[in-house]
Design a protein around this motif. Structure first.
Motif, short mmCIF file in Angstrom:
data_model
loop_
_atom_site.label_atom_id
_atom_site.label_comp_id
_atom_site.label_asym_id
_atom_site.label_seq_id
_atom_site.Cartn_x
_atom_site.Cartn_y
_atom_site.Cartn_z
N LYS A 5 28.23 46.06 41.32
CA LYS A 5 28.07 47.04 42.43
C LYS A 5 28.77 46.83 43.55
O LYS A 5 29.58 45.73 43.49
CB LYS A 5 26.88 46.36 43.01
N ALA A 6 29.55 48.33 44.17
CA ALA A 6 31.06 48.00 44.80
C ALA A 6 30.27 46.86 46.32
O ALA A 6 29.23 47.72 47.03
CB ALA A 6 31.28 49.11 45.33
N ILE A 7 31.21 45.88 46.29
CA ILE A 7 30.68 45.72 47.69
C ILE A 7 32.46 45.87 48.85
O ILE A 7 33.24 45.45 47.77
CB ILE A 7 29.98 44.21 47.55
N ARG A 8 32.50 44.81 49.03
CA ARG A 8 33.73 44.10 50.08
C ARG A 8 33.29 43.09 50.66
O ARG A 8 32.40 42.34 51.05
CB ARG A 8 33.86 45.07 51.70
N LEU A 9 34.13 41.79 50.19
CA LEU A 9 34.62 40.46 50.31
C LEU A 9 35.25 40.25 51.95
O LEU A 9 36.59 40.43 51.05
CB LEU A 9 34.71 39.70 48.96
N GLY A 10 35.20 39.75 52.68
CA GLY A 10 35.66 38.72 53.80
C GLY A 10 35.93 37.30 54.26
O GLY A 10 35.34 36.92 53.95
N GLY A 11 37.31 37.03 54.59
CA GLY A 11 37.35 36.28 54.57
C GLY A 11 38.74 35.41 55.01
O GLY A 11 39.30 36.59 55.53
N MET A 12 38.96 33.95 54.35
CA MET A 12 40.59 33.99 54.93
C MET A 12 41.08 32.75 53.85
O MET A 12 39.91 32.73 52.62
CB MET A 12 40.49 32.40 55.99
N VAL A 13 42.32 33.51 53.28
CA VAL A 13 42.92 33.07 51.97
C VAL A 13 43.13 30.83 51.79
O VAL A 13 44.11 30.83 52.78
CB VAL A 13 43.69 34.09 51.14
N GLN A 14 42.28 31.02 51.24
CA GLN A 14 42.28 29.22 51.63
C GLN A 14 44.25 29.27 50.30
O GLN A 14 44.35 29.62 50.05
CB GLN A 14 41.18 29.07 49.76
N LYS A 15 44.36 27.20 51.70
CA LYS A 15 44.96 27.58 51.20
C LYS A 15 46.02 27.09 49.89
O LYS A 15 44.89 26.05 49.96
CB LYS A 15 46.16 25.82 52.23
N GLY A 16 46.77 27.06 48.98
CA GLY A 16 46.77 26.46 47.54
C GLY A 16 46.30 27.04 46.08
O GLY A 16 46.76 26.71 45.86
N SER A 17 45.59 28.62 47.55
CA SER A 17 44.93 28.90 45.97
C SER A 17 45.20 29.77 44.96
O SER A 17 44.96 30.54 44.32
CB SER A 17 43.60 29.20 46.66
N ILE A 18 46.64 30.79 45.88
CA ILE A 18 46.98 32.10 45.10
C ILE A 18 48.33 31.06 44.55
O ILE A 18 48.95 30.46 44.02
CB ILE A 18 48.46 32.77 46.21
N VAL A 19 47.66 31.97 43.12
CA VAL A 19 48.29 32.04 41.18
C VAL A 19 48.13 33.26 40.80
O VAL A 19 47.69 34.03 41.06
CB VAL A 19 47.31 31.17 40.39
N ARG A 20 49.56 33.42 40.75
CA ARG A 20 50.32 35.16 39.95
C ARG A 20 50.76 34.72 38.92
O ARG A 20 51.21 33.92 38.43
CB ARG A 20 51.58 35.24 40.95
N GLY A 21 50.24 36.14 38.62
CA GLY A 21 50.39 35.63 36.66
C GLY A 21 51.82 36.07 36.28
O GLY A 21 52.57 36.35 37.37
N GLY A 22 52.09 36.20 35.03
CA GLY A 22 52.89 36.02 34.72
C GLY A 22 53.78 37.32 34.44
O GLY A 22 54.74 37.65 34.46
N ASP A 23 52.99 38.75 34.63
CA ASP A 23 53.08 39.91 34.67
C ASP A 23 53.52 40.52 35.73
O ASP A 23 54.06 41.36 36.10
CB ASP A 23 51.83 40.77 34.00
N GLY A 24 53.33 39.96 36.76
CA GLY A 24 54.04 40.10 38.14
C GLY A 24 53.10 40.56 39.19
O GLY A 24 52.92 41.08 40.43
N VAL A 25 51.87 41.43 38.86
CA VAL A 25 50.81 42.27 39.08
C VAL A 25 49.90 41.55 39.29
O VAL A 25 48.35 42.18 40.49
CB VAL A 25 51.12 43.73 38.60
N SER A 26 49.35 40.26 38.44
CA SER A 26 47.99 40.12 38.26
C SER A 26 47.99 38.74 39.41
O SER A 26 48.95 37.60 39.56
CB SER A 26 47.46 39.62 37.09
N ILE A 27 47.04 38.44 40.34
CA ILE A 27 47.12 37.27 41.00
C ILE A 27 45.42 36.61 41.23
O ILE A 27 44.39 37.92 41.08
CB ILE A 27 47.44 37.99 42.17
#
Length: 149
Positions: A51-73
């Motif tokens: 089901k289409a929804i919107r999720l909002g909040g703060m990006v947790q520190k230390g949680s961003i992991v970028r994929g090897g393809d450069g566009v996945s996160i």
């Protein structure tokens, strides 16, 4: 038929057409609406996967992991009480950094990971673009000089 009855019949048909058009529009909007959730409200809500929804909040520190393809996160969105894992494939906005606000449009997978279709990065009222971060605006000399003497 008298003209008085013809006008009454025309008015009844017009009202019925307006009500019908309103019901059709409301039905279409209900199917396309996406509700806004925070991680806490999403955890307590019974949202079915897909089901289409919107999720909002703060990006947790230390949680961003970028994929090897450069566009996945992958990253985690948090509020005061809960957090929610998010997967996104695409170019992230310039303002998307750890500790910043984010609104993601997407869907929950059956494994309860939120798959975002688009990201909107939010900023506070003290936002300054990266290009202007090193400029000291208080030291700038503001004059009222003009080209005309």
């Amino acid at each position: 038929m008298k003209p008085k009855h013809q006008r009454l019949l025309l008015a009844v048909i017009a009202v019925a057409a307006l009500v019908g058009a309103g019901l059709i529009a409301a039905s279409a909007l209900r199917e396309e609406a996406s509700y806004f959730y925070t991680p806490t409200t999403l955890a307590s809500a019974n949202v079915e996967p897909g089901k289409a929804i919107r999720l909002g909040g703060m990006v947790q520190k230390g949680s961003i992991v970028r994929g090897g393809d450069g566009v996945s996160i992958t990253f985690t969105v948090q509020d005061q009480e809960r957090s929610q894992k998010v997967a996104y494939r695409g170019i992230t906005p310039d303002l998307f950094v750890e500790g910043s606000g984010v609104v993601a449009d997407g869907r929950l997978r059956p494994d309860r990971v939120f798959v975002a279709d688009s990201l909107l990065a939010k900023h506070d009222e003290n936002y300054v673009p990266r290009e202007l971060a090193d400029i000291d605006m208080s030291a700038a000399a503001h004059t009222k000089d003009t080209l005309v003497p």
